[in-house]
Write an enzyme that holds these catalytic residues in place. Structure first.
Site, mmCIF file in Angstrom:
data_model
loop_
_atom_site.group_PDB
_atom_site.id
_atom_site.type_symbol
_atom_site.label_atom_id
_atom_site.label_comp_id
_atom_site.label_asym_id
_atom_site.label_seq_id
_atom_site.Cartn_x
_atom_site.Cartn_y
_atom_site.Cartn_z
ATOM 1 N N SER A 195 -3.266 -9.856 -13.484
ATOM 2 C CA SER A 195 -2.705 -9.191 -14.660
ATOM 3 C C SER A 195 -3.199 -9.905 -15.911
ATOM 4 C CB SER A 195 -1.175 -9.216 -14.623
ATOM 5 O OG SER A 195 -0.631 -8.783 -15.864
ATOM 6 N N TYR B 284 6.763 -13.994 -13.861
ATOM 7 C CA TYR B 284 5.736 -13.048 -13.425
ATOM 8 C C TYR B 284 4.359 -13.508 -13.907
ATOM 9 C CZ TYR B 284 2.965 -8.798 -13.013
ATOM 10 O OH TYR B 284 1.979 -7.895 -12.702
ATOM 11 N N GLY C 284 -1.534 0.155 -5.122
ATOM 12 C CA GLY C 284 -1.863 -0.104 -3.731
ATOM 13 C C GLY C 284 -2.058 1.172 -2.943
ATOM 14 N N ALA D 82 0.797 -1.231 0.000
ATOM 15 C CA ALA D 82 0.000 0.000 0.000
ATOM 16 C C ALA D 82 0.823 1.270 0.000
ATOM 17 C CB ALA D 82 -0.926 0.001 1.220
ATOM 18 N N ASN D 83 2.147 1.169 -0.046
ATOM 19 C CA ASN D 83 2.957 2.383 0.042
ATOM 20 C C ASN D 83 3.232 3.037 -1.311
ATOM 21 O OD1 ASN D 83 4.948 -0.127 0.262
ATOM 22 N ND2 ASN D 83 5.990 1.476 -0.902
#
Length: 306
Positions: free
Chosen positions: A152, A177, A30, A25-26
């Site tokens: 994604s 990924y 997010g 969340a930083n």
């Protein structure tokens, strides 16, 4: 439920009295998700690996929403001990209404988590699998909870490489990924099937942000980022726009378990979030069940809510 052609933060209903945990969340999507939820009255728990960056994110959110109700939760998804400690902190909360599994990595070189897992699989999937396992009873107690996975579009090009799960034989950053994003969706829909089979209150659903320029590609060489960014910014979503599919999945009153939201524009790159279809590979039940079993074995925990 029905989709709509336009959707903005104004369409997010009041979230007063509800508590959300947002991983990663930083920064990026997010951060925008956490900030938006705080602006709608939610209590937001920010799951962040870096305390300094997490504190900075809280400060930035309070610059937008002075009375934002926030709590920083130290969380390193690449360390199962950290996941457990973070979960213990969250369990202290009076309630938990929504877990948003947003954090992720996209690396150009092979690295391992603290527990020895290939980092894409270990952080993007296994860390979140363990977090869900630790918190699902707390979510279920809220009677109307949601677990949202941020996926994604690249999952469509992926397959689970069971013979080389941790990339010991070969490595491609994009391939790993994409596989981790497929794992996110396989887990989301398997969890939803199991929740419905037990008549649980919690629902499991997913979304994808489309094309967004975020810190996810921080390991891409700087010269490549510098050359590509001006062109990419002409067609991709803004960070605020990229957060809208997550916000809709997390808060739309008519959203249902198993839903998958993504941008409504061409090629699902940008545009307001609408219901989308995943690739057929995300609904392979045999693969999903195997992933569940492997994940439980590797992490030592398993989601149980009854």
């Amino acid at each position: 439920m029905t989709s709509q052609k336009s959707y903005s933060l104004a369409d997010v209903p009041s979230q007063a009295g509800r508590t959300f945990l947002v991983t990663g969340a930083n920064a990026g999507i997010g951060f925008e998700t956490a900030a938006a939820l705080a602006s709608r009255g939610a209590r937001v728990l920010l799951g962040c690996r870096s305390l300094a960056r997490g504190e900075a994110a809280c400060k930035r959110i309070r610059e937008r929403t002075v009375d934002a109700d926030l709590r920083l939760v130290p969380l390193d998804l690449g360390d199962l001990a950290s996941v457990n400690t973070a979960a213990e902190l969250v369990l202290e909360e009076p309630r938990l209404d929504c877990l948003i599994n947003n954090a992720g990595v996209a690396a150009t070189t092979r690295t391992l988590t603290k527990d020895g897992f290939e980092s894409h699989f270990g952080i993007n999937h296994l860390g979140h699998f363990a977090l869900v396992a630790r918190l699902i009873q707390k979510l279920e107690a809220s009677k109307n909870a949601r677990i949202v996975a941020v996926g994604s579009h690249v999952h469509r090009r992926a397959a689970m490489n069971w013979a080389d799960l941790h990339a010991e034989q070969s490595y491609s950053g994009f391939t790993r990924y994409a596989m981790s994003k497929l794992a996110n969706l396989l887990f989301t829909f398997e969890l939803e099937r199991r929740l419905r089979a037990s008549n649980a209150h919690t629902i499991s659903l997913a979304c994808h942000p489309g094309g967004v320029w975020t810190e996810l590609g921080r390991d891409i060489p700087q010269i490549v980022r510098t050359l590509v960014r001006p062109i990419a910014m002409l067609v991709v979503n803004t960070l605020e726009g990229g957060a809208l599919p997550t916000l809709r999945a997390a808060t739309d009153p008519s959203a249902e378990g198993g839903d998958y939201f993504g941008p409504g524009g061409m090629l699902e790159i940008a545009g307001a979030p609408i219901l989308r279809r995943t690739g057929a590979n995300a609904h392979n039940e045999a693969e999903a069940q195997k992933l569940w079993e492997v994940s439980a074995e590797l992490t030592g925990v398993e989601p149980v809510w009854t």
